[in-house]
Write a protein that holds these residues in place. Sequence first.
Motif, PDB file in Angstrom:
ATOM      1  N   ASP A 163      46.152  41.274  71.009  1.00  0.00           N
ATOM      2  CA  ASP A 163      46.156  40.052  70.197  1.00  0.00           C
ATOM      3  C   ASP A 163      45.897  40.343  68.726  1.00  0.00           C
ATOM      4  O   ASP A 163      46.573  39.796  67.851  1.00  0.00           O
ATOM      5  N   LEU A 164      44.935  41.186  68.434  1.00  0.00           N
ATOM      6  CA  LEU A 164      44.602  41.479  67.042  1.00  0.00           C
ATOM      7  C   LEU A 164      45.748  42.197  66.331  1.00  0.00           C
ATOM      8  O   LEU A 164      46.014  41.939  65.159  1.00  0.00           O
ATOM      9  N   GLU A 165      46.466  43.062  67.046  1.00  0.00           N
ATOM     10  CA  GLU A 165      47.617  43.745  66.446  1.00  0.00           C
ATOM     11  C   GLU A 165      48.745  42.750  66.150  1.00  0.00           C
ATOM     12  O   GLU A 165      49.393  42.823  65.103  1.00  0.00           O
ATOM     13  N   GLU A 189      43.679  30.857  68.937  1.00  0.00           N
ATOM     14  CA  GLU A 189      42.914  29.787  68.286  1.00  0.00           C
ATOM     15  C   GLU A 189      41.554  30.323  67.845  1.00  0.00           C
ATOM     16  O   GLU A 189      41.089  30.032  66.743  1.00  0.00           O
ATOM     17  N   LYS A 190      40.945  31.153  68.674  1.00  0.00           N
ATOM     18  CA  LYS A 190      39.663  31.760  68.318  1.00  0.00           C
ATOM     19  C   LYS A 190      39.816  32.693  67.128  1.00  0.00           C
ATOM     20  O   LYS A 190      38.973  32.700  66.223  1.00  0.00           O
ATOM     21  N   LEU A 191      40.885  33.478  67.105  1.00  0.00           N
ATOM     22  CA  LEU A 191      41.140  34.353  65.959  1.00  0.00           C
ATOM     23  C   LEU A 191      41.339  33.538  64.683  1.00  0.00           C
ATOM     24  O   LEU A 191      40.864  33.922  63.612  1.00  0.00           O
ATOM     25  N   LEU A 192      42.034  32.435  64.809  1.00  0.00           N
ATOM     26  CA  LEU A 192      42.275  31.562  63.666  1.00  0.00           C
ATOM     27  C   LEU A 192      40.965  31.006  63.123  1.00  0.00           C
ATOM     28  O   LEU A 192      40.739  30.982  61.913  1.00  0.00           O
ATOM     29  N   LEU A 193      40.085  30.587  64.007  1.00  0.00           N
ATOM     30  CA  LEU A 193      38.785  30.068  63.579  1.00  0.00           C
ATOM     31  C   LEU A 193      37.928  31.167  62.955  1.00  0.00           C
ATOM     32  O   LEU A 193      37.192  30.926  62.004  1.00  0.00           O
ATOM     33  N   LEU A 194      38.059  32.378  63.465  1.00  0.00           N
ATOM     34  CA  LEU A 194      37.279  33.501  62.965  1.00  0.00           C
ATOM     35  C   LEU A 194      37.809  34.042  61.642  1.00  0.00           C
ATOM     36  O   LEU A 194      37.050  34.293  60.712  1.00  0.00           O
ATOM     37  N   LYS A 195      39.124  34.184  61.541  1.00  0.00           N
ATOM     38  CA  LYS A 195      39.729  34.850  60.395  1.00  0.00           C
ATOM     39  C   LYS A 195      40.410  33.906  59.404  1.00  0.00           C
ATOM     40  O   LYS A 195      40.679  34.290  58.281  1.00  0.00           O
ATOM     41  N   GLY A 196      40.738  32.706  59.830  1.00  0.00           N
ATOM     42  CA  GLY A 196      41.463  31.777  58.971  1.00  0.00           C
ATOM     43  C   GLY A 196      42.940  32.123  58.886  1.00  0.00           C
ATOM     44  O   GLY A 196      43.377  33.173  59.345  1.00  0.00           O
TER      45      GLY A 196
END
Length: 111
Positions: A38-40, A60-67
């Motif tokens: 996912d991160l890649e 969605e969690k990545l979006l909340l974490l990283k914007g």
Amino acid sequence: MKLLLDATISWRLIKLIENDFSNCFHSNDIQVNQPAKDLEIWEFAKKNNFTILTHDDDFEKLLLLKGAPPKVIILKTFNQNTKQISELLVSKKQALEAFILNNELMILEIY
């Protein structure tokens, strides 16, 4: 419109939507170690100005974490086959384009 399909979405979808969404890639086709994590996928989408299309709530969690960017479209299309998903995306093309162009929005859920 540049869409990057996550591994949770069939690569076959690209063939069904290519006339309406000409700049789509599947996570299997990008230059990262496969299977893509996912991160890649996130970093590739950010670097190359893609919007991520997924079934996976982890984005969605990545979006909340990283914007944003990248933006995320989450398909909440339970038990629909690839053809049905393609028809849904084509029917919502204007809404998808408006979402991508709106700098205030980061996430879109499609039911």
